[in-house]
Design a protein around this motif. Sequence first.
Motif, short mmCIF file in Angstrom:
data_model
loop_
_atom_site.label_atom_id
_atom_site.label_comp_id
_atom_site.label_asym_id
_atom_site.label_seq_id
_atom_site.Cartn_x
_atom_site.Cartn_y
_atom_site.Cartn_z
N ASP A 144 -9.54 3.46 0.52
CA ASP A 144 -8.81 2.54 1.38
C ASP A 144 -8.76 3.11 2.79
O ASP A 144 -8.32 4.25 2.99
N LEU A 192 0.80 -1.22 0.00
CA LEU A 192 0.00 0.00 0.00
C LEU A 192 0.83 1.27 0.00
O LEU A 192 0.30 2.35 -0.21
N TYR A 215 -10.14 1.65 -4.29
CA TYR A 215 -10.24 0.42 -5.06
C TYR A 215 -11.62 0.33 -5.68
O TYR A 215 -12.40 1.29 -5.62
#
Length: 475
Positions: free
Chosen positions: A352, A245, A346
């Motif tokens: 996120d 990430l 996403y």
Amino acid sequence: MERRSFVLGGAAIGATALAGCAGTPPGNPSAGAAPAGPAPAAGPAAPSANLLTGRAAFADWRSDAPGVRRLIRASDLPPPPPVTAAEAEKSVASTVKVVPAPAGALPRVPEGFAVQVLATGFKQPRTMRIAPNGDLFLAESGAGRVLLFPAGPGGVPAAQPQVFAESLERPYGIAFVPPADPQYVYVAAANQVVRYPYRSGDARASGPAEVVIDNIPTKRHWTRDLAVTRDGRRLFLAVGSASNLGVADMPDLSPQDIRRHEQVHGRGAAWGGEMNRAVVRVFDPEGEGIRNYATGLRNCSGLAMQPGTDNLWGVVNERDHLGPQLAPDFMARVQDGGYYGWPWYYVGGTEDPALRGKRPDLRGQMRQPEVLIQPHSSALSVAFYDRDAFPADYRGDAFVALHGSHSAPQRTGYKVIRVRMQGGQPTGEYEDFMTGFLLDNDRTWGRPAGVAVTPGGALLVSDDANGTIFRVARR
């Protein structure tokens, strides 16, 4: 150079090819052989109309069987769990153990097809490409080389492979430029893109590697696939992220800093150690004019041009830290200037939770992928079917190799799927085509990595777990 033995498919293997038809699981170990475990559990009976939707589409490997179809929509996804930045890099499961194939074992394929071992004995075979003259090029990533199988009768490789190029750092992507009458073979290694002079029929590179793109960062995701437009004037290079990430490399920047950065690197592009990563880049054959073509693609491990067009498609591995049901892998049309979400969002534009509030300006800006694939399936490669040997409704569809991931406690992936197309566009559905590699939830004897379609219309599948190439054809 390390010497490896190659075992090519022949009459003896061909005689057992029907063992791979649907409804016939791989054989059990023969007497005296060291057993690798029980035969893989067969999935449910799967008529072609067996479509799993909603939560049923998330069923694990035990539901896999040739003909089983899935349709996953953004609305089917559960809400994201609360995740802190510190938790974002953690995985949630353990790695599957790779074991030898049971004696006589072959993967399962649909009724009317036969599968055979074409060749084995490779070290991490991954991407495969077919040259215009029918020769098969294989990136043997673990051995640092590209192998060539000369085309034989019917497009079936008829001789032991030869080493086309070697001394590469994890080679992966292969492209012929220009595509119709190649003068070069381009190879994307983990750290650079090189090209070799080539004329049709060359069994070995006729000159040294010429570096086209250098200094590609190699941390973490290293699979650099290549694609080329029909006129050979533009090449595309996939470069995956350096992290799950990137939370450690996402500083708080001012709106002015963000605008300046994205004017150069594209909408949603990450920075720090992720700069020019999680992208597809474009450049000319000399390596000039390089820029980010599409951004927000965490790990686009497979690229393919749709036959007869310059439509670029990619298959993408999404992030891992949101649990076993998030986030879905996907297949998407890769468009110039397109932003696909990573790391901020996403599928469906969901933020996120580990980066909540960081980029509200990107809400609603990401492209929706055309095909959602079960989370943690690890989609590695894609190839369109443009031949006539398979039934007519296969033409125009795409095959995708799902390598299987460590990030789902109940396993997914470990198979090849068929992405259904209609009028050149995905319907959103995909169908199991090659299954049966998992022995149970913790052991597998195969991990599909590459797919390619031969001039004769057969499908080739590379397995990098036990170093094998399978060939699937009509019976």
